[in-house]
Design a protein around this motif. Structure first.
Motif, PDB file in Angstrom:
ATOM      1  N   GLN A 192       0.714  -1.266  -0.078  1.00 14.53           N
ATOM      2  CA  GLN A 192      -0.221  -0.061  -0.138  1.00 14.53           C
ATOM      3  C   GLN A 192       1.019   1.307  -0.026  1.00 14.53           C
ATOM      4  OE1 GLN A 192      -3.070  -0.022   2.677  1.00 14.53           O
ATOM      5  NE2 GLN A 192      -3.610  -2.185   2.632  1.00 14.53           N
ATOM      6  N   SER A 193       2.166   1.131   0.484  1.00 20.54           N
ATOM      7  CA  SER A 193       3.180   2.337   0.321  1.00 20.54           C
ATOM      8  C   SER A 193       4.526   1.463   0.906  1.00 20.54           C
ATOM      9  CB  SER A 193       2.867   3.333   1.262  1.00 20.54           C
ATOM     10  OG  SER A 193       3.125   3.108   2.557  1.00 20.54           O
ATOM     11  N   PRO A 194       5.667   1.915   0.494  1.00 22.46           N
ATOM     12  CA  PRO A 194       6.870   1.481   1.183  1.00 22.46           C
ATOM     13  C   PRO A 194       7.195   1.338   2.543  1.00 22.46           C
ATOM     14  CG  PRO A 194       7.299   2.775  -0.924  1.00 22.46           C
ATOM     15  CD  PRO A 194       5.854   3.170  -0.416  1.00 22.46           C
ATOM     16  N   PHE A 216      -0.578   0.204  -4.021  1.00 26.70           N
ATOM     17  CA  PHE A 216      -1.707  -0.359  -4.550  1.00 26.70           C
ATOM     18  C   PHE A 216      -2.539  -0.625  -3.608  1.00 26.70           C
ATOM     19  CE2 PHE A 216       2.384  -1.899  -6.523  1.00 26.70           C
ATOM     20  CZ  PHE A 216       2.158  -1.964  -7.958  1.00 26.70           C
ATOM     21  N   ARG A 217      -3.718   0.009  -3.358  1.00 25.87           N
ATOM     22  CA  ARG A 217      -4.750   0.036  -2.435  1.00 25.87           C
ATOM     23  C   ARG A 217      -5.891  -0.605  -3.217  1.00 25.87           C
ATOM     24  NH1 ARG A 217      -3.156   5.224   1.123  1.00 25.87           N
ATOM     25  NH2 ARG A 217      -0.886   4.860   0.942  1.00 25.87           N
ATOM     26  N   ASP A 218      -6.671  -1.562  -2.561  1.00 27.12           N
ATOM     27  CA  ASP A 218      -7.836  -2.346  -3.012  1.00 27.12           C
ATOM     28  C   ASP A 218      -8.914  -1.659  -2.139  1.00 27.12           C
ATOM     29  OD1 ASP A 218      -9.594  -3.733  -4.255  1.00 27.12           O
ATOM     30  OD2 ASP A 218      -9.246  -5.683  -3.313  1.00 27.12           O
ATOM     31  N   THR A 230       0.841   6.577  -7.978  1.00 31.21           N
ATOM     32  CA  THR A 230       2.277   6.878  -7.441  1.00 31.21           C
ATOM     33  C   THR A 230       2.422   7.754  -6.435  1.00 31.21           C
ATOM     34  OG1 THR A 230       2.344   6.147 -10.079  1.00 31.21           O
ATOM     35  CG2 THR A 230       4.350   7.512  -8.853  1.00 31.21           C
ATOM     36  N   GLN A 231       3.570   7.438  -5.597  1.00 27.95           N
ATOM     37  CA  GLN A 231       3.743   8.358  -4.779  1.00 27.95           C
ATOM     38  C   GLN A 231       5.282   8.979  -4.892  1.00 27.95           C
ATOM     39  OE1 GLN A 231       3.659   6.486  -0.796  1.00 27.95           O
ATOM     40  NE2 GLN A 231       1.395   6.941  -0.473  1.00 27.95           N
ATOM     41  N   ILE A 232       5.491  10.232  -4.347  1.00 26.63           N
ATOM     42  CA  ILE A 232       7.015  10.484  -4.214  1.00 26.63           C
ATOM     43  C   ILE A 232       7.099  10.250  -2.546  1.00 26.63           C
ATOM     44  CG2 ILE A 232       8.881  12.448  -4.547  1.00 26.63           C
ATOM     45  CD1 ILE A 232       6.786  13.862  -6.330  1.00 26.63           C
ATOM     46  N   ASP A 233       8.011   9.311  -2.456  1.00 27.65           N
ATOM     47  CA  ASP A 233       8.108   8.627  -1.310  1.00 27.65           C
ATOM     48  C   ASP A 233       9.239   9.032  -0.537  1.00 27.65           C
ATOM     49  OD1 ASP A 233       6.832   7.070   0.904  1.00 27.65           O
ATOM     50  OD2 ASP A 233       8.331   5.541   0.471  1.00 27.65           O
ATOM     51  N   CYS A 234       9.523   9.354   0.536  1.00 27.01           N
ATOM     52  CA  CYS A 234      10.794  10.079   1.217  1.00 27.01           C
ATOM     53  C   CYS A 234      10.729   9.642   2.726  1.00 27.01           C
ATOM     54  CB  CYS A 234      10.689  11.594   0.921  1.00 27.01           C
ATOM     55  SG  CYS A 234      10.330  12.117  -0.712  1.00 27.01           S
ATOM     56  N   ARG A 454      -5.037   7.356  13.106  1.00 26.48           N
ATOM     57  CA  ARG A 454      -5.422   8.234  11.925  1.00 26.48           C
ATOM     58  C   ARG A 454      -4.332   8.197  10.961  1.00 26.48           C
ATOM     59  NH1 ARG A 454      -9.395  12.085  12.947  1.00 26.48           N
ATOM     60  NH2 ARG A 454      -9.606  13.181  10.861  1.00 26.48           N
ATOM     61  N   HIS A 455      -3.090   8.210  11.005  1.00 29.70           N
ATOM     62  CA  HIS A 455      -2.483   8.089   9.814  1.00 29.70           C
ATOM     63  C   HIS A 455      -2.066   6.818   9.520  1.00 29.70           C
ATOM     64  CE1 HIS A 455       0.535   9.624   7.094  1.00 29.70           C
ATOM     65  NE2 HIS A 455       1.555   9.670   7.675  1.00 29.70           N
ATOM     66  N   HIS A 456      -0.817   6.355  10.369  1.00 26.62           N
ATOM     67  CA  HIS A 456      -0.670   5.075  10.387  1.00 26.62           C
ATOM     68  C   HIS A 456       0.006   4.510  11.647  1.00 26.62           C
ATOM     69  CE1 HIS A 456       3.205   6.032   9.242  1.00 26.62           C
ATOM     70  NE2 HIS A 456       3.081   6.451   7.993  1.00 26.62           N
ATOM     71  N   PRO A 457       0.147   3.146  11.811  1.00 27.41           N
ATOM     72  CA  PRO A 457       0.574   2.807  13.218  1.00 27.41           C
ATOM     73  C   PRO A 457       1.842   3.095  13.570  1.00 27.41           C
ATOM     74  CG  PRO A 457      -0.361   0.910  12.271  1.00 27.41           C
ATOM     75  CD  PRO A 457      -0.084   2.109  10.942  1.00 27.41           C
ATOM     76  N   GLY A 493       0.277  15.765   0.149  1.00 28.08           N
ATOM     77  CA  GLY A 493       1.382  14.792   0.757  1.00 28.08           C
ATOM     78  C   GLY A 493       0.998  14.947   2.290  1.00 28.08           C
ATOM     79  N   GLY A 494       1.627  13.746   2.829  1.00 25.15           N
ATOM     80  CA  GLY A 494       1.402  13.562   4.333  1.00 25.15           C
ATOM     81  C   GLY A 494       2.416  12.502   4.890  1.00 25.15           C
ATOM     82  N   GLY A 495       2.778  13.094   6.122  1.00 27.54           N
ATOM     83  CA  GLY A 495       3.594  12.276   6.832  1.00 27.54           C
ATOM     84  C   GLY A 495       3.941  12.374   8.240  1.00 27.54           C
ATOM     85  N   GLY A 538      11.796  10.254  10.392  1.00 27.14           N
ATOM     86  CA  GLY A 538      10.407  10.759  10.025  1.00 27.14           C
ATOM     87  C   GLY A 538      10.417  10.926   8.421  1.00 27.14           C
ATOM     88  N   GLY A 539       9.230  10.960   7.993  1.00 26.02           N
ATOM     89  CA  GLY A 539       9.331  11.228   6.377  1.00 26.02           C
ATOM     90  C   GLY A 539       7.756  11.618   6.030  1.00 26.02           C
ATOM     91  N   ILE A 540       7.561  11.613   4.538  1.00 26.05           N
ATOM     92  CA  ILE A 540       6.542  11.989   4.028  1.00 26.05           C
ATOM     93  C   ILE A 540       6.317  11.408   2.625  1.00 26.05           C
ATOM     94  CG2 ILE A 540       7.560  13.911   2.879  1.00 26.05           C
ATOM     95  CD1 ILE A 540       5.179  15.748   3.667  1.00 26.05           C
ATOM     96  N   ALA A 541       5.066  11.593   2.357  1.00 26.05           N
ATOM     97  CA  ALA A 541       4.733  10.913   0.702  1.00 26.05           C
ATOM     98  C   ALA A 541       4.065  11.704   0.054  1.00 26.05           C
ATOM     99  CB  ALA A 541       4.163   9.273   0.779  1.00 26.05           C
ATOM    100  N   PHE A 542       4.133  12.013  -1.150  1.00 24.31           N
ATOM    101  CA  PHE A 542       3.463  12.947  -1.917  1.00 24.31           C
ATOM    102  C   PHE A 542       2.487  11.976  -3.175  1.00 24.31           C
ATOM    103  CE2 PHE A 542       6.471  15.719  -0.330  1.00 24.31           C
ATOM    104  CZ  PHE A 542       5.594  16.982   0.072  1.00 24.31           C
TER     105      PHE A 542
HETATM  106  N1  ASP Z   1       3.460   5.877   3.962  1.00 24.22           N
HETATM  107  C1  ASP Z   1       2.557   7.004   4.096  1.00 24.22           C
HETATM  108  C2  ASP Z   1       1.258   6.744   3.208  1.00 24.22           C
HETATM  109  O1  ASP Z   1       1.328   6.257   2.458  1.00 24.22           O
HETATM  110  C3  ASP Z   1       3.121   8.281   3.867  1.00 24.22           C
HETATM  111  C4  ASP Z   1       4.023   8.560   5.221  1.00 24.22           C
HETATM  112  O2  ASP Z   1       3.815   8.353   6.178  1.00 24.22           O
HETATM  113  O3  ASP Z   1       5.315   8.695   4.726  1.00 24.22           O
HETATM  114  O4  ASP Z   1       0.362   7.826   3.264  1.00 24.22           O
END
Ligand code: ASP
Length: 597
Positions: A192-194, A216-218, A230-234, A454-457, A493-495, A538-542
């Motif tokens: 669903q994201s890296p 990929f998200r079903d 596609t994400q710009i994942d950082c 709310r975001h992820h675990p 973007g969110g992270g 920490g990071g972010i994905a766009f």
């Molecule tokens: N992986 C997160 C997402 O897909 C983004 C992040 O926290 O960097 O929403």
């Protein structure tokens, strides 16, 4: 040699040159003994002139739209110049030509304003992609991609690929799964994201990682979502929230400059989540325009937000007195709305998507008189007070909604956006970026009867609130070190800053209702890795597709994806998904028992 030049290249300065071009027939125009053809390739369109002798050949061997031609001829000055295209001053007087391939009549016209409907264009996407307008979108996508990579490269980020066949750990969305032939009965999932990989890379010491990567998200496809996107994942190590906000504010500004030529010098506003909900009714506010929500009465908020509560309670107007939330927006310059217009707006808020029982309004006329749909309950002095509380000016139309807290807040937000749209305040060529920060760590799911991330675990609580993870009664009060970047009312973007200690991560999993065994089974690899010197990170994905669509002034991400899926997740060109052979199923040791719905 198929060509000496492209179809977008030749100018008056090339006059008298002999050239060879190859491309597709866009249009054919016959004028007696001569024929004009517009030939197209990725770079542009060049006019070809076929004289009398060649015309006979054409008659014997008719050309059609989308034939692939090669022509040789002399660059000549046109008598009838076309200033709309860069090659408009010249034409090629053709001396010989060669049909490289024929084409069936295309099912729709290959033009900006094509006659092809959506489904037809998707079925023949390879033809659709020949259209200039789609080509420009893909070019913009490439420009954004390149700008992001350039910026990140110069900031020391390293592009590292992560696997697509991973373990299924659904959280949030559903996983797409892939059966394993070599491990019968077992499945991979598509990421669903890296997320966990980039965190592992931080533990491995690659302290600045990025990837332009498919996710990929079903999910049930709400409007304008794609099952693969596609994400710009950082991700970065040894950083605090401030470092991330600055780095990626820089990236987006760099993209604006490179791709759109826009100098976005203004520092991005940082709005906390609570403010966003309070003033805009959602956490991705469109701040291109300044209308804000006012809470006239709220059963949940503190006293200072209940600016008209006393008057409401005294009015005896049941719709208001019984509501959890009575909220308003002041719409500038609309006090002269007619009855028909307010009725139409009332119907608008009653639509099932909005779900309100009705709409109240106060017209704050230019002469400062007031007229409302609630005159029966509020006299003119009360209405005046209400207008003041709403910050309304003469000429404004105040629109008021009342009902259950969540639904009303959402409806106010939708109404705000709708009025912004109607007043032309949401201009596609105007860009407004901001950060939303200080999100709650959890949200309560009524359906599951527990808190969910709310975001992820992997998101860290505010450091000073980590201890609250020990007290379930406090879960609702914990704020996260999480942030979203918002552009024109879209989350682009969110992270977050991540948890990097095993014990904190274990507490987080427990708060989410995961047993120790389940946490170990799903995320043992990460918990284990945290014990070998995990750095703070920490990071972010766009959302790359969405960012491109907004920069391209479009509502639809599909327009910016070469081969998108439709709203039911189908690729109508490939006709996928589809059944697979009995033999393939046997190899996978899978027996189907598809329930007919
Ligand atoms: N992986 C997160 C997402 O897909 C983004 C992040 O926290 O960097 O929403």
């Amino acid at each position: 040699m198929y060509r000496t030049h492209t179809c977008g290249e030749l100018r008056i300065a090339d006059k008298e040159k002999e050239v060879t071009l190859s491309g597709w027939v866009q249009t054919i125009r016959k004028f007696g003994a001569i024929t004009f053809i517009d030939m197209r390739d990725r770079y542009g369109i060049t006019q070809l002139l076929f004289g009398e002798s060649l015309n006979r050949q054409i008659d014997e061997n008719p050309l059609g739209r989308e034939f692939v031609l090669q022509v040789t001829g002399i660059v000549s000055e046109r008598s009838n110049k076309n200033s709309n295209i860069p090659t408009g001053e010249i034409e090629i007087v053709v001396s010989s030509f060669n049909i490289l391939n024929r084409s069936l009549v295309p099912p729709f016209t290959i033009q900006d304003d094509t006659d092809g409907g959506d489904d037809l264009r998707m079925k023949y996407r390879y033809l659709d992609l020949r259209r200039n307008i789609v080509k420009q979108n893909l070019q913009l996508r490439y420009d954004v991609n390149r700008a992001a990579r350039n910026y990140l490269h110069h900031q020391g980020f390293m592009d590292i690929e992560t696997p697509f066949l991973i373990k299924s750990t659904p959280e949030g969305a559903r996983d797409f799964v892939v059966p394993s032939r070599m491990n019968p009965g077992q499945f991979y999932a598509l990421p669903q994201s890296p997320q966990t990989f980039k965190q592992l890379l931080m533990i491995s010491g690659y302290d600045r990682y990025y990837q332009v990567v498919k996710c990929f998200r079903d999910e049930d496809l709400r409007a304008d979502r794609q099952p693969e996107f596609t994400q710009i994942d950082c991700e970065m190590s040894f950083v605090e929230q401030e470092d991330i906000l600055n780095t990626f504010e820089g990236m987006v500004k760099y993209i604006f400059k490179e791709v759109k030529g826009i100098d976005y010098t203004e520092k991005l506003e940082r709005m906390n989540w609570e403010e966003a909900m309070r003033y805009y009714g959602n956490d991705k506010p469109d701040t291109r325009f300044d209308i804000k929500l006012v809470e006239l009465k709220s059963s949940f908020a503190e006293e200072d937000r209940n600016v008209f509560k006393k008057e409401i309670e005294a009015s005896g107007f049941k719709v208001f007195t019984e509501a959890e939330l009575v909220g308003a927006i002041s719409v500038p310059g609309c006090s002269d709305y007619t009855r028909k217009q307010t009725d139409e707006l009332t119907d608008w808020v009653k639509r099932p998507q909005i779900g309100m029982a009705g709409l109240a309004y106060v017209k704050y006329n230019k002469d400062e008189s007031l007229k409302s749909s609630i005159d029966k309950f509020f006299d003119e002095s009360k209405l005046k007070m209400l207008a003041e509380k709403c910050g309304a000016k003469p000429g404004d139309l105040i629109l008021i909604l009342a009902g259950k807290e969540e639904r009303t807040r959402k409806a106010l937000s939708d109404l705000r956006l709708e009025m912004g749209e109607r007043l032309g305040l949401r201009k596609p060529d105007e860009f407004k970026l901001l950060w939303i920060i200080d999100f709650p760590l959890f949200e309560y799911s009524e359906e599951d009867g527990r808190y969910a991330a709310r975001h992820h675990p992997f998101t860290s609580p505010k450091p000073e609130q980590v201890h609250l993870l020990d007290d379930p009664s406090q879960y609702g009060n914990i704020k996260a070190n999480a942030y979203d970047m918002v552009l024109n009312g879209n989350e682009i973007g969110g992270g977050s800053i991540r948890i990097f200690q095993r014990d904190v991560q274990e507490k987080m999993f427990a708060a989410l209702g995961m047993s120790k065994e389940e946490a170990q089974n799903k995320f043992g690899f990460l918990l284990g890795a945290f014990e070998y010197g995990a750095p703070p990170h920490g990071g972010i994905a766009f959302g790359f597709d969405r960012l491109c669509a907004i920069l391209g002034g479009s509502e639809s991400i599909r327009d910016f994806i070469a081969f998108p899926k439709n709203n039911s997740g189908r690729d109508v060109m490939l006709d996928a998904p589809s059944s697979i052979d009995e033999k393939q199923l046997d190899e996978l040791q899978i027996r189907l028992d598809v329930k007919k719905s």
